[in-house]
Design a protein around this motif. Structure first.
Motif, mmCIF file in Angstrom:
data_model
loop_
_atom_site.group_PDB
_atom_site.id
_atom_site.type_symbol
_atom_site.label_atom_id
_atom_site.label_comp_id
_atom_site.label_asym_id
_atom_site.label_seq_id
_atom_site.Cartn_x
_atom_site.Cartn_y
_atom_site.Cartn_z
ATOM 1 N N LYS A 1 0.658 -1.017 -0.012
ATOM 2 C CA LYS A 1 0.073 -0.093 -0.440
ATOM 3 C C LYS A 1 0.861 1.143 0.091
ATOM 4 O O LYS A 1 1.619 1.503 0.600
ATOM 5 N N ARG A 2 0.239 2.465 -0.732
ATOM 6 C CA ARG A 2 0.956 3.762 -0.750
ATOM 7 C C ARG A 2 0.970 4.393 1.224
ATOM 8 O O ARG A 2 0.158 4.350 1.177
ATOM 9 N N TRP A 3 2.153 4.029 1.497
ATOM 10 C CA TRP A 3 1.735 5.040 2.423
ATOM 11 C C TRP A 3 2.306 6.218 2.758
ATOM 12 O O TRP A 3 3.656 7.123 2.299
ATOM 13 N N PHE A 4 2.054 7.350 3.342
ATOM 14 C CA PHE A 4 1.797 9.141 3.056
ATOM 15 C C PHE A 4 2.737 9.612 4.441
ATOM 16 O O PHE A 4 2.251 9.535 5.201
ATOM 17 N N LYS A 5 3.414 10.604 4.377
ATOM 18 C CA LYS A 5 3.814 11.223 5.071
ATOM 19 C C LYS A 5 4.026 12.701 4.741
ATOM 20 O O LYS A 5 4.997 13.253 3.680
#
Length: 161
Positions: free
Chosen positions: A118-122
């Motif tokens: 999954k794409r994890w963002f910060k």
């Protein structure tokens, strides 16, 4: 066209989930980038990312497409810009990405985690607030905005990409 009453507008506002896009986002980012970043900020707030995972949250391609109707290719282009990476499209239509990251324009960090990935963002809030402060200061002083490091299609020197 029909005039809507205040009650009808209020009912409409209660029906959908709304997220706000700060006007100053449009001064430092292109339209797609500003909307994508506002959507990510809304997702970060929804997932309570700051309290739970050190600011990291996941968001799938389908979630973005369902809510803001941004296709995969546009999402990829916008994410690269928001990460401060230079990119270009080759004659064969493939996206090539520079390995260099411009830290002054690094609005988000993106990682792929898990199985399936999954794409994890910060969101890099200090960079965003710094850019917004620069815009607000420029506008209030009356100086021109050419000293900003523009991201995307808003660079007045280069014109549209």
């Amino acid at each position: 066209m029909k005039d809507y009453t205040r009650e009808e507008r209020t009912r409409l506002e209660r029906l959908g989930s709304w997220f706000a896009v700060p006007k100053s986002f449009f001064k430092i980012l292109s339209g797609d980038e500003a909307i994508f970043l506002a959507f990510l900020a809304d997702q970060a707030n929804y997932h309570k990312a700051e309290e739970k995972r050190g600011g990291w949250f996941f968001c799938t391609l389908k979630q973005v497409e369902d809510v803001i109707h941004m296709k995969k290719h546009t999402q990829q282009r916008v994410m690269l810009k928001l990460q401060g990476k230079k990119n270009w499209i080759t004659k064969s239509g493939k996206i090539r990405v520079s390995r260099h990251i411009d830290e002054t324009n690094c609005f988000i960090s993106v990682e792929r985690r898990g199985v399936p990935p999954k794409r994890w963002f910060k969101i890099n809030w200090p960079v965003i607030f710094h850019k917004m402060d620069m815009v607000d200061a420029s506008v209030s002083i009356g100086s021109d905005l050419t000293q900003l490091n523009y991201v995307g299609e808003n660079d007045p020197k280069k014109g549209p990409l």
